[in-house]
Design a protein around this motif. Structure first.
Motif, PDB file in Angstrom:
ATOM      1  N   LEU A   1      68.694 -19.446 -38.536  1.00 39.08           N
ATOM      2  CA  LEU A   1      68.072 -19.250 -38.855  1.00 39.08           C
ATOM      3  C   LEU A   1      67.077 -18.010 -38.059  1.00 39.08           C
ATOM      4  O   LEU A   1      67.057 -16.199 -37.321  1.00 39.08           O
ATOM      5  N   PHE A   2      65.979 -18.148 -37.055  1.00 37.88           N
ATOM      6  CA  PHE A   2      65.786 -18.073 -35.726  1.00 37.88           C
ATOM      7  C   PHE A   2      66.142 -17.573 -34.667  1.00 37.88           C
ATOM      8  O   PHE A   2      65.964 -16.511 -34.462  1.00 37.88           O
ATOM      9  N   GLU A   3      67.247 -18.248 -34.787  1.00 42.28           N
ATOM     10  CA  GLU A   3      68.808 -17.660 -33.256  1.00 42.28           C
ATOM     11  C   GLU A   3      68.909 -15.886 -34.025  1.00 42.28           C
ATOM     12  O   GLU A   3      69.285 -14.831 -32.847  1.00 42.28           O
ATOM     13  N   HIS A   4      68.570 -15.600 -35.192  1.00 39.22           N
ATOM     14  CA  HIS A   4      69.576 -14.889 -35.817  1.00 39.22           C
ATOM     15  C   HIS A   4      68.302 -13.880 -36.259  1.00 39.22           C
ATOM     16  O   HIS A   4      69.004 -13.353 -37.370  1.00 39.22           O
ATOM     17  N   GLN A   5      66.552 -14.025 -35.893  1.00 41.06           N
ATOM     18  CA  GLN A   5      65.481 -13.419 -36.872  1.00 41.06           C
ATOM     19  C   GLN A   5      66.246 -11.734 -37.294  1.00 41.06           C
ATOM     20  O   GLN A   5      65.884 -11.356 -36.373  1.00 41.06           O
ATOM     21  N   GLY A   6      65.380 -11.008 -38.431  1.00 42.85           N
ATOM     22  CA  GLY A   6      65.689  -9.545 -38.611  1.00 42.85           C
ATOM     23  C   GLY A   6      67.451  -9.505 -39.342  1.00 42.85           C
ATOM     24  O   GLY A   6      67.438  -8.657 -39.899  1.00 42.85           O
ATOM     25  N   GLN A   7      68.308 -10.381 -39.149  1.00 44.33           N
ATOM     26  CA  GLN A   7      69.312 -10.619 -39.712  1.00 44.33           C
ATOM     27  C   GLN A   7      69.656 -11.014 -40.763  1.00 44.33           C
ATOM     28  O   GLN A   7      68.964 -12.358 -40.883  1.00 44.33           O
ATOM     29  N   VAL A   8      70.333 -11.089 -41.678  1.00 46.50           N
ATOM     30  CA  VAL A   8      71.517 -11.586 -43.077  1.00 46.50           C
ATOM     31  C   VAL A   8      72.107 -12.359 -42.389  1.00 46.50           C
ATOM     32  O   VAL A   8      73.441 -12.234 -41.571  1.00 46.50           O
ATOM     33  N   VAL A   9      71.872 -13.893 -42.196  1.00 48.63           N
ATOM     34  CA  VAL A   9      73.016 -14.893 -42.290  1.00 48.63           C
ATOM     35  C   VAL A   9      73.625 -15.335 -43.565  1.00 48.63           C
ATOM     36  O   VAL A   9      73.086 -15.557 -44.288  1.00 48.63           O
ATOM     37  N   ASP A  10      75.092 -14.879 -42.890  1.00 46.96           N
ATOM     38  CA  ASP A  10      75.913 -14.847 -44.083  1.00 46.96           C
ATOM     39  C   ASP A  10      75.454 -16.567 -44.337  1.00 46.96           C
ATOM     40  O   ASP A  10      75.379 -17.352 -44.072  1.00 46.96           O
ATOM     41  N   ARG A  11      76.012 -17.229 -46.289  1.00 46.15           N
ATOM     42  CA  ARG A  11      75.566 -18.692 -46.361  1.00 46.15           C
ATOM     43  C   ARG A  11      76.875 -19.583 -45.771  1.00 46.15           C
ATOM     44  O   ARG A  11      75.759 -20.951 -44.759  1.00 46.15           O
ATOM     45  N   GLN A  12      77.452 -19.421 -45.844  1.00 45.75           N
ATOM     46  CA  GLN A  12      78.431 -20.092 -44.974  1.00 45.75           C
ATOM     47  C   GLN A  12      78.461 -20.058 -43.807  1.00 45.75           C
ATOM     48  O   GLN A  12      78.573 -21.515 -43.669  1.00 45.75           O
ATOM     49  N   ARG A  13      77.883 -19.273 -43.107  1.00 42.75           N
ATOM     50  CA  ARG A  13      77.615 -19.894 -41.489  1.00 42.75           C
ATOM     51  C   ARG A  13      76.385 -20.293 -41.684  1.00 42.75           C
ATOM     52  O   ARG A  13      76.752 -20.611 -40.313  1.00 42.75           O
ATOM     53  N   LEU A  14      75.718 -19.601 -42.069  1.00 38.77           N
ATOM     54  CA  LEU A  14      74.134 -20.359 -41.831  1.00 38.77           C
ATOM     55  C   LEU A  14      74.680 -22.297 -42.231  1.00 38.77           C
ATOM     56  O   LEU A  14      74.239 -23.037 -41.349  1.00 38.77           O
ATOM     57  N   ILE A  15      75.449 -22.564 -42.911  1.00 43.62           N
ATOM     58  CA  ILE A  15      76.035 -23.875 -43.323  1.00 43.62           C
ATOM     59  C   ILE A  15      76.480 -24.663 -42.501  1.00 43.62           C
ATOM     60  O   ILE A  15      76.171 -25.536 -41.909  1.00 43.62           O
ATOM     61  N   ALA A  16      77.529 -24.426 -41.280  1.00 42.46           N
ATOM     62  CA  ALA A  16      78.131 -23.963 -41.140  1.00 42.46           C
ATOM     63  C   ALA A  16      77.904 -23.940 -39.390  1.00 42.46           C
ATOM     64  O   ALA A  16      77.922 -25.648 -38.904  1.00 42.46           O
TER      65      ALA A  16
END
Length: 219
Positions: A151-166
């Motif tokens: 989340l920190f590396e993409h802060q300010g952007q919405v990270v898809d749940r599956q991408r976050l898990i992967a």
């Protein structure tokens, strides 16, 4: 002093902060602080006039905090006594400046420490999280830190749940991770951050889209 001779000594390298990229040969004691007479001057109000000192000795280079207001960390741990540095150690002077200590025989490339502007900051090498001037202690679990890192590396952007898990669990384990497991981990992560700063919701769930880190500027 010749270049070859200088390389026999350990080196202090500025990482994130105003001294990024600068180097100091540790062939003598170095005084670190905000005062112009220091050997290593860090021009930031968070840094004490005489903040810390590095002293070569027969045992190795010794790091000592000089009673600074905002503290000195080695590898994410606040020091309260003299410590002997090891190759690759990370030094943090308040939240203003980070250094890495390398011995003369260090050959591995040095990764950048990922500390971006914002109230919440991460030290990827030491796996340490600060919110403002406060460190989250005890440290996050390895998995909590991985999720926060993504989340920190993409802060300010919405990270898809599956991408976050992967990205957090890794491709091999991601298939077995349920939405409920991710939600439970995010709740624990929110609670850990709130224990340091309860006044702001850093991890925001955007229904139907994913998760976003809202990292306000440092006050």
């Amino acid at each position: 002093m010749g270049e070859d001779f200088a390389e026999e000594y350990p080196i202090l390298i500025g990482q994130t902060g105003p001294l990024k990229g600068q180097r100091w040969v540790l062939d003598r004691p170095l005084l670190i602080g905000r005062e112009a007479t220091c050997d290593v001057v860090v021009p930031d109000r968070q840094v004490s006039r005489f903040h810390a000192r590095l002293v070569p000795s027969p045992q190795g280079v010794i790091l000592e905090d000089l009673g600074s207001k905002n503290g000195t960390h080695r590898n994410g741990t606040l020091i309260d006594r003299q410590v002997v540095l090891q190759d690759g150690d990370t030094l943090q002077i308040a939240l203003a400046q980070q250094f890495v200590y390398v011995t003369s025989d260090a050959t591995m490339p040095l990764p950048e420490l990922d500390v971006r502007p914002g109230r919440l900051r991460l030290d990827l090498r030491g796996r340490v999280v600060w919110v403002g001037l406060r460190q989250i202690d005890p440290p996050l679990s390895a998995l909590q830190f991985q999720v926060l890192r993504v989340l920190f590396e993409h802060q300010g952007q919405v990270v898809d749940r599956q991408r976050l898990i992967a990205e957090a669990w890794g491709d091999e384990e991601a298939a077995g991770v349920s939405d409920q497991a991710l939600d439970a981990l995010l709740r624990r992560l929110r609670d850990r951050i709130a224990s340091v700063d309860p006044g702001h919701a850093y991890i925001v769930t955007v229904r139907g889209h994913g998760v976003r880190l809202d990292n306000p500027p440092q006050e």
